[in-house]
Design an enzyme around this catalytic site. Structure first.
Site, mmCIF file in Angstrom:
data_model
loop_
_atom_site.group_PDB
_atom_site.id
_atom_site.type_symbol
_atom_site.label_atom_id
_atom_site.label_comp_id
_atom_site.label_asym_id
_atom_site.label_seq_id
_atom_site.Cartn_x
_atom_site.Cartn_y
_atom_site.Cartn_z
ATOM 1 C CG HIS A 21 -1.883 -1.086 1.353
ATOM 2 N ND1 HIS A 21 -1.991 -1.878 2.467
ATOM 3 C CD2 HIS A 21 -2.817 -1.556 0.481
ATOM 4 C CE1 HIS A 21 -2.953 -2.765 2.296
ATOM 5 N NE2 HIS A 21 -3.466 -2.595 1.101
ATOM 6 C CE LYS A 45 -12.926 -6.763 2.768
ATOM 7 N NZ LYS A 45 -11.600 -6.557 2.185
ATOM 8 N NE ARG A 95 -2.742 -7.302 -4.352
ATOM 9 C CZ ARG A 95 -3.466 -7.490 -3.280
ATOM 10 N NH1 ARG A 95 -2.884 -7.857 -2.156
ATOM 11 N NH2 ARG A 95 -4.767 -7.333 -3.296
ATOM 12 C CB SER A 133 -4.314 -6.865 4.479
ATOM 13 O OG SER A 133 -3.852 -5.636 3.987
HETATM 14 P P1 ADP Z 1 -9.827 -3.861 -0.170
HETATM 15 O O1 ADP Z 1 -10.350 -4.440 1.097
HETATM 16 O O2 ADP Z 1 -10.662 -2.756 -0.747
HETATM 17 O O3 ADP Z 1 -9.391 -4.861 -1.213
HETATM 18 P P2 ADP Z 1 -7.095 -3.560 0.635
HETATM 19 O O4 ADP Z 1 -6.740 -2.899 1.902
HETATM 20 O O5 ADP Z 1 -6.915 -5.024 0.573
HETATM 21 O O6 ADP Z 1 -8.554 -3.111 0.291
HETATM 22 O O7 ADP Z 1 -6.307 -2.881 -0.563
HETATM 23 C C1 ADP Z 1 -6.499 -1.545 -0.952
HETATM 24 C C2 ADP Z 1 -5.896 -1.349 -2.340
HETATM 25 O O8 ADP Z 1 -4.501 -1.628 -2.300
HETATM 26 C C3 ADP Z 1 -6.475 -2.290 -3.404
HETATM 27 O O9 ADP Z 1 -6.520 -1.593 -4.634
HETATM 28 C C4 ADP Z 1 -5.456 -3.395 -3.484
HETATM 29 O O10 ADP Z 1 -5.455 -4.014 -4.752
HETATM 30 C C5 ADP Z 1 -4.170 -2.599 -3.262
HETATM 31 N N1 ADP Z 1 -3.097 -3.440 -2.742
HETATM 32 C C6 ADP Z 1 -3.121 -4.268 -1.680
HETATM 33 N N2 ADP Z 1 -1.929 -4.878 -1.496
HETATM 34 C C7 ADP Z 1 -1.117 -4.423 -2.501
HETATM 35 C C8 ADP Z 1 0.236 -4.697 -2.892
HETATM 36 N N3 ADP Z 1 0.981 -5.577 -2.229
HETATM 37 N N4 ADP Z 1 0.726 -4.048 -3.971
HETATM 38 C C9 ADP Z 1 -0.053 -3.179 -4.651
HETATM 39 N N5 ADP Z 1 -1.328 -2.884 -4.342
HETATM 40 C C10 ADP Z 1 -1.859 -3.498 -3.286
#
Ligand code: ADP
Length: 164
Positions: A21, A45, A95, A133
């Site tokens: 992130h 969630k 990703r 995450s």
């Molecule tokens: P959500 O619950 O909306 O999927 P996340 O917290 O999992 O939210 O992720 C928020 C954003 O960050 C999403 O667009 C996700 O694809 C992106 N993201 C999560 N992990 C990574 C990573 N390792 N590299 C790039 N983008 C990421």
């Protein structure tokens, strides 16, 4: 006349905020004047680990030296919060092909609801592709060390986490 500020909203659960992130936000700072990291509060969630307040505090720690990044929580539709924040762009990270399919549907539906908002996607750096995450939470639940996957400015020992 000064041009309007280019402001993007980066929405997500961020449970917890990872270096994946962080890298997306840092790269997007080259494209946008301001970024609002928007932590979604409505979807209860399953598998939530850190409280909303802890997630907000952690992300603030990560960007304490970057005045162009702010952190807020929101409820309701992301496009509504985007408009409320005065952001013209929705930022997301990609990703994998699975991310693409998921993001495509959301972005197309968002576009149907709010024509003025553009979704912008940044491809993850190769070394961040496997970081998500859910896996970080699993490691935490089993007492593992996740410091490699979390921005160095975040001290996770300050935050207790629901599942610990
Ligand atoms: P959500 O619950 O909306 O999927 P996340 O917290 O999992 O939210 O992720 C928020 C954003 O960050 C999403 O667009 C996700 O694809 C992106 N993201 C999560 N992990 C990574 C990573 N390792 N590299 C790039 N983008 C990421």
């Amino acid at each position: 006349m000064t041009p309007p500020k280019r402001k993007a909203l980066f929405p997500g659960s961020f449970d917890p905020f990872t270096i994946g992130h962080e890298a997306i936000v840092k790269r997007a700072l080259k494209m946008f004047d301001e970024i609002v990291i928007a932590v979604g509060a409505n979807e209860s969630k399953r598998g939530g680990f850190f409280s909303l307040n802890d997630r907000l505090a952690m992300i603030s720690d990560a960007f304490s030296d970057e005045p162009r990044v702010t952190v807020e929580s929101y409820q309701g539709l992301t496009v509504d919060f985007c408009k409320k924040s005065g952001a013209g762009f929705l930022l997301r990270g990609l990703r994998t092909a699975a991310d693409f399919e998921y993001e495509r549907a959301i972005a197309q539906v968002n576009k149907a609801m709010a024509q003025d908002i553009e979704s912008v996607f940044l491809l993850t750096a190769p070394q961040h592709t496997p970081i998500n995450s859910t896996i970080v939470k699993d490691i935490l639940r089993h007492g593992g060390d996740v410091s490699k996957f979390i921005p160095s400015r975040i001290d996770l020992s300050k935050y207790s986490g629901i599942g610990r």
